[in-house]
Design an enzyme around this catalytic site. Structure first.
Site, PDB file in Angstrom:
ATOM      1  CB  SER A 111      50.537 -73.274 -44.760  1.00  0.00           C
ATOM      2  OG  SER A 111      49.300 -73.017 -43.889  1.00  0.00           O
ATOM      3  CB  SER A 112      50.318 -74.793 -39.433  1.00  0.00           C
ATOM      4  OG  SER A 112      49.662 -73.352 -39.292  1.00  0.00           O
ATOM      5  CB  CYS A 113      46.096 -74.091 -42.992  1.00  0.00           C
ATOM      6  SG  CYS A 113      46.350 -73.946 -44.688  1.00  0.00           S
ATOM      7  CE1 TYR A 140      48.669 -70.757 -49.274  1.00  0.00           C
ATOM      8  CE2 TYR A 140      48.048 -71.864 -47.110  1.00  0.00           C
ATOM      9  CZ  TYR A 140      48.942 -71.191 -48.110  1.00  0.00           C
ATOM     10  OH  TYR A 140      50.348 -70.603 -47.600  1.00  0.00           O
ATOM     11  CE  LYS A 144      51.680 -73.064 -49.932  1.00  0.00           C
ATOM     12  NZ  LYS A 144      52.858 -73.035 -50.553  1.00  0.00           N
ATOM     13  CG  HIS A 183      47.163 -64.086 -42.640  1.00  0.00           C
ATOM     14  ND1 HIS A 183      47.975 -64.225 -43.597  1.00  0.00           N
ATOM     15  CD2 HIS A 183      46.253 -65.372 -42.455  1.00  0.00           C
ATOM     16  CE1 HIS A 183      47.842 -65.400 -44.423  1.00  0.00           C
ATOM     17  NE2 HIS A 183      46.931 -66.184 -43.626  1.00  0.00           N
TER      18      HIS A 183
END
Ligand code: GDP
Length: 313
Positions: A111-113, A140, A144, A183
């Site tokens: 994920s981009s986070c 999270y 990841k 979201h």
């Protein structure tokens, strides 16, 4: 570049009921492969022994790891232990057991986070671990990051073809439209739809409306994942984005246009903004031949139609 064909192969989609999993199942029908999936109640992917038994019995050739505990900004910051434990165990079990069970290729979804809160934009793959994470989703993100490092480690030590992809913020049919746990995009579709139905003139946006986000329609992502499964064989993670970012206020305005809401937006500044920008650099995947096709307005339109048929009361 070594290319693989999925035809007549057994392809396991871990997380087939989620936003990404549903779209992958649909898109994989064109590949003439045998799609394997398993109900959450039958197999808890956090359980190492049960997952091992299931893999031994079903013998997939390829695995897409799209299973995860996901949630919006409030959900993520309210349940840190669940987010880190669930996502770490899913990654650890599936990646280690893919090695043990000789799975030919694995695609792990990040994920981009995972990128630092104040990364240089658009965020390149090599920004990983160059600064502190955004606190609202660090639990999270840590899980990841561990997942993509696992892929890399098994690649280095055991020469396994385990790859990982970093999609930007996703949306589409099958998303979680619950305002509290979901979201922003599905949350605002729900809120704006209800406002029109109840003839309300105002809709509340959390935070300042100023943060910017990049959105990718989930069918475009499914397309990119199959493209990578067939063609990408490096253990370095690869970004998947649309290349376009929009402020949360402009996102709300676009959704209002799709739904036909003519009222005003007000801001609840007691809610967090999260990271100010999160645009990823997708040059790497673009340069090997994949591009996003769906524009934001069209993607929201398709998503809203799905919401009307499946979710609205
Ligand atoms: P993030 O991308 O991990 O920050 O997760 P979200 O999609 O939950 O939130 C993105 C941005 O939208 C944040 O700045 C939120 O404060 C903002 N936002 C505005 N209204 C809403 C809403 O109704 N739901 C959610 N989840 N976020 C909202």
């Amino acid at each position: 570049m070594k290319k693989i064909s999925l035809k007549n192969k057994k392809v396991f989609i871990a997380g087939h009921t989620g936003l990404v999993g549903q779209s992958l199942c649909k898109r994989l029908e064109n590949e003439k492969c045998k799609i394997l999936f398993v109900n959450k109640k039958k197999l808890d992917l956090r359980d190492f022994n049960k997952t091992d038994r299931w893999l031994k019995l079903n013998k997939p050739d390829y695995i897409f790891i799209a299973a995860a505990r996901v949630g919006g900004i409030l959900e993520n910051s309210s349940y840190p232990a669940n987010f880190i434990y669930d996502n770490l165990s899913i990654a650890l079990n599936l990646i280690h057991l893919s090695y043990k069970n000789n799975i030919k290729k694995v695609l792990y979804l990040g994920s981009s986070c995972i990128y630092p809160k104040f990364s240089k934009q658009p965020i390149k793959e090599d920004s990983l671990l160059t600064g502190p994470l955004e606190p609202t989703n660090e639990w999270y993100a840590i899980a990841k990051i561990a997942g993509l490092k696992l892929c890399k480690a098994y690649g280095i030590q055991y020469k396994k073809n385990f790859i990982s992809a970093m999609p930007t913020n996703l949306y589409g049919p099958g998303d979680n439209f619950d305002v509290k746990s979901g979201h922003v995009l599905p949350g605002l579709i729900n809120k704006i739809h209800e406002a029109v139905k109840q003839n309300k003139k105002k809709v509340t946006i959390w935070g300042t409306g100023k943060p910017k986000r990049e959105f990718l329609f989930v069918d475009d992502l499914a397309d990119a994942l199959i493209f990578l499964m067939k063609k990408y064989n490096k253990s370095d993670h690869i970004n998947i984005g649309s290349g376009k970012e929009v402020s949360i206020l402009n996102l709300a305005k676009t959704i209002a246009k799709v739904i036909g809401f003519k009222g005003k937006f007000i801001f609840d500044k007691s809610k967090p903004d999260g990271t100010p920008r999160k645009l990823i650099n997708s040059k790497k995947i673009n340069s090997i031949g994949w591009k996003c096709k769906t524009d934001l307005f069209d993607g929201i339109n398709t998503t809203y139609k799905w919401y009307l048929n499946n979710k609205s009361k």
